[in-house]
Design an enzyme around this catalytic site. Sequence first.
Site, short mmCIF file in Angstrom:
data_model
loop_
_atom_site.label_atom_id
_atom_site.label_comp_id
_atom_site.label_asym_id
_atom_site.label_seq_id
_atom_site.Cartn_x
_atom_site.Cartn_y
_atom_site.Cartn_z
N GLY A 108 9.42 22.93 -20.96
CA GLY A 108 10.76 23.41 -21.28
C GLY A 108 11.65 22.21 -21.61
O GLY A 108 11.15 21.12 -21.90
N HIS A 168 23.68 36.58 -12.14
CA HIS A 168 24.53 36.48 -13.33
C HIS A 168 25.27 37.80 -13.50
O HIS A 168 24.67 38.87 -13.39
CB HIS A 168 23.65 36.20 -14.56
CG HIS A 168 24.43 35.77 -15.75
ND1 HIS A 168 25.26 36.63 -16.44
CD2 HIS A 168 24.53 34.57 -16.38
CE1 HIS A 168 25.83 35.96 -17.43
NE2 HIS A 168 25.41 34.71 -17.43
N ARG A 175 32.08 36.38 -22.52
CA ARG A 175 33.38 36.32 -21.84
C ARG A 175 34.14 35.08 -22.27
O ARG A 175 35.35 35.09 -22.40
CB ARG A 175 33.19 36.37 -20.32
CG ARG A 175 32.88 37.78 -19.82
CD ARG A 175 32.41 37.77 -18.37
NE ARG A 175 31.07 37.20 -18.25
CZ ARG A 175 30.68 36.34 -17.33
NH1 ARG A 175 31.53 35.93 -16.41
NH2 ARG A 175 29.45 35.87 -17.32
C1 LIG Z 1 18.36 34.17 -20.56
C2 LIG Z 1 18.81 32.85 -20.03
C3 LIG Z 1 19.90 32.22 -20.62
C4 LIG Z 1 20.33 30.99 -20.14
N1 LIG Z 1 21.39 30.38 -20.76
C5 LIG Z 1 21.77 29.15 -20.35
C6 LIG Z 1 22.81 28.45 -21.03
O1 LIG Z 1 23.37 28.92 -22.01
N2 LIG Z 1 23.15 27.22 -20.58
C7 LIG Z 1 22.53 26.64 -19.51
O2 LIG Z 1 22.88 25.52 -19.17
N3 LIG Z 1 21.53 27.28 -18.86
C8 LIG Z 1 21.14 28.51 -19.26
N4 LIG Z 1 20.11 29.15 -18.60
C9 LIG Z 1 19.37 28.42 -17.56
C10 LIG Z 1 18.44 27.42 -18.23
O3 LIG Z 1 18.02 27.92 -19.46
C11 LIG Z 1 17.21 27.11 -17.39
O4 LIG Z 1 17.59 26.77 -16.09
C12 LIG Z 1 16.45 25.93 -18.00
O5 LIG Z 1 16.19 26.17 -19.37
C13 LIG Z 1 15.15 25.68 -17.27
O6 LIG Z 1 14.42 24.72 -18.01
P1 LIG Z 1 13.17 23.97 -17.39
O7 LIG Z 1 12.82 22.92 -18.37
O8 LIG Z 1 13.47 23.58 -16.00
O9 LIG Z 1 12.02 25.08 -17.31
P2 LIG Z 1 11.52 26.22 -18.31
O10 LIG Z 1 12.15 26.18 -19.63
O11 LIG Z 1 11.59 27.48 -17.54
O12 LIG Z 1 10.01 25.82 -18.52
C14 LIG Z 1 9.05 25.85 -17.49
C15 LIG Z 1 7.78 25.25 -18.03
O13 LIG Z 1 6.84 25.10 -16.98
C16 LIG Z 1 5.58 25.56 -17.40
N5 LIG Z 1 4.84 26.00 -16.21
C17 LIG Z 1 5.31 26.73 -15.17
N6 LIG Z 1 4.32 26.94 -14.29
C18 LIG Z 1 3.22 26.32 -14.76
C19 LIG Z 1 1.89 26.19 -14.30
N7 LIG Z 1 1.47 26.75 -13.16
N8 LIG Z 1 1.01 25.50 -15.06
C20 LIG Z 1 1.40 24.94 -16.24
N9 LIG Z 1 2.66 25.04 -16.71
C21 LIG Z 1 3.55 25.72 -15.98
C22 LIG Z 1 5.89 26.66 -18.37
O14 LIG Z 1 4.79 26.91 -19.22
C23 LIG Z 1 7.10 26.09 -19.10
O15 LIG Z 1 6.68 25.24 -20.13
C24 LIG Z 1 19.67 30.38 -19.06
C25 LIG Z 1 18.57 31.01 -18.49
C26 LIG Z 1 18.16 32.24 -18.95
C27 LIG Z 1 17.00 32.92 -18.29
#
Ligand SMILES: Cc1cc2nc3c(=O)[nH]c(=O)nc-3n(C[C@H](O)[C@H](O)[C@H](O)COP(=O)(O)OP(=O)(O)OC[C@H]3O[C@@H](n4cnc5c(N)ncnc54)[C@H](O)[C@@H]3O)c2cc1C
Length: 566
Positions: A14, A233, A249
């Site tokens: 991510g 949320h 909003r």
């Molecule tokens: C609908 C939605 C809208 C949002 N909008 C906003 C916004 O506008 N602004 C903001 O700041 N935040 C927003 N958030 C929150 C934010 O998007 C997330 O907190 C953030 O993107 C998380 O990113 P990350 O890189 O931590 O993990 P993620 O993007 O969740 O990625 C997790 C990664 O881990 C990998 N993974 C997980 N488990 C395993 C495993 N066992 N083995 C191998 N790989 C694994 C997955 O494949 C993935 O690649 C939003 C969240 C949602 C759900």
Amino acid sequence: METLTHDIVIVGAGIAGLRAAIAAAETSDKLDIAVVSKVYSVRSHSVCAQGGTAAVMREGDSYDLHAWDTVKGADFLADQDVVEFFVRKAPEEIVLLEHWGCPWSRTEDGKINQRPFGGHSFPRACFAADMTGFHEMHTLYGKAKEYDNITFHDEWFVTSLIVEGGAVAGLTAIQLKTGKMHGIRAKAVVMATGGYARIYEFTTFSHTATGDGMAMAYRAGVPLKDMEFIQFHPTGLVPSGILITGGARGEGGYLINAKGERFMKRYAPEKMELAPRDIVSRAETTEIMEGRGIEGPYGPYIALDLRHLGEEKINERLPLIRDVAIKLSGVDPVEEPIPIRPAAHYSMGGIHANIRTETPVAGLYAAGECACHNVHGANRLGTNSTSDCLVFGAVAGEQAAKHALSNGFRELSQDKLLAEEKRVFDEILGSEGDERVPVIRAEMRRVMSENVWVFRTGDKLQTALKEIRALKQRFKNIRVEDKGKLFNTGLVEALQLDFTLDLAEVTIASALARTESRGAHTRRDYPKRDDENWLKHTLAYYTREGPRLEYIPVTITKWHPTARKY
Ligand SMILES: Cc1cc2nc3c(=O)[nH]c(=O)nc-3n(C[C@H](O)[C@H](O)[C@H](O)COP(=O)(O)OP(=O)(O)OC[C@H]3O[C@@H](n4cnc5c(N)ncnc54)[C@H](O)[C@@H]3O)c2cc1C
């Protein structure tokens, strides 16, 4: 068992994982870096981020103001030194993304545009329409692909973290295409596996958000911090739970009850709909519980009214929202209010990590939603998470690189590899019990939704803890129908359920112990914030009998706790 070797393994692709990979590759082109992900990178939940990414970019705004908003939003449970670092770094990340090609929405004079967002006292959310995460992810993925020393292992499912003598030795992972388990040796590992909101049914999160990295770190002896704080949320679309961005909003949308009132005037007279999420979610839940929800086929809901914004603004600023509301709820926001209610959205807690993303295990770093660096405290402000993923993703990549450049590999013990193979293939896949994954999962989500939601009480938390522990027992008697090896999604779902059951237990135990109300954690039986006893972080350690809790102090630099009014 076949074993791969990389200097650095980043689990998760991510925003946090990709940013970490780029930072590590920029630190040295000599390092062999792998990004392992259970889904293709651009299917990570980060692509769903809609509303924006917070950063101080304009005159009139300041680091102190962003830090204060974050600390107040966090109900004073944030570590202020970390927050101050975070707000200073965020603008640099926005500019980097700009240079790497992110198509930010613009002002008339060509500057990066910024919109208002809940709990921020200045319009500081940089955005790309209402698809911010999508564009950030594609920008980062394109950039990461430029480095020859980054390898992507897509559709590999990591099952465990291996620690030897207090330091990282590597991981075990199943290549889903072949169904084979591999050991992966690494000098440094960055966990960037995202959140675990899928312990609930009504959630904005993708099905992949099962907290795997948190559970693996926990089982390997790393404490999980502040897990009682789960964000709800205010605007989950009824009936699917899909997110309607807070940007709706931010652009001026109203929240309306069955009487047609903008009820936020009773809860946050100044900020109204733009109060922080915990406050708006409590207000909506109170309206519904007191009978002022709007009756619908899926139970009472609240209306999000955008009609006064007009079709042109909705199409320009909120095109995805209009599309989603029409397709998934049959409502065109240009003509009718959107039905919404609170949905599980974010975990403020996560793997215990410090300002440098270090965990108590040498060589293990954590970034993104799976980590807890104490920025968001008891309640995260909207748009602060993607900034957090960028800022601490970069730090984790640099730190992991430094560690890998000055340390060797640890022995990856065959015993541990074989034990993991036995756990996954003999004890889970080979189990001939009569329990089914979807049944236990649905039960877990029911227990969490009924007892560990916006409002909590000691009694209900006790009930939930008992029920989750009973589900953990039932899981031992699981049966995965598909006994094959190739792309066994049944096995993946069983492993994910196993992880979420641990996390549900930690969440409840931490919530039960915290006898106060702070941020997103609201106890009906302890309605007040109690700084004297509870201005501290929870640490949950794995034991066979269940989590053991300890506490550590909150760092305060400038802002002493005051009453939190909006
Ligand atoms: C609908 C939605 C809208 C949002 N909008 C906003 C916004 O506008 N602004 C903001 O700041 N935040 C927003 N958030 C929150 C934010 O998007 C997330 O907190 C953030 O993107 C998380 O990113 P990350 O890189 O931590 O993990 P993620 O993007 O969740 O990625 C997790 C990664 O881990 C990998 N993974 C997980 N488990 C395993 C495993 N066992 N083995 C191998 N790989 C694994 C997955 O494949 C993935 O690649 C939003 C969240 C949602 C759900």
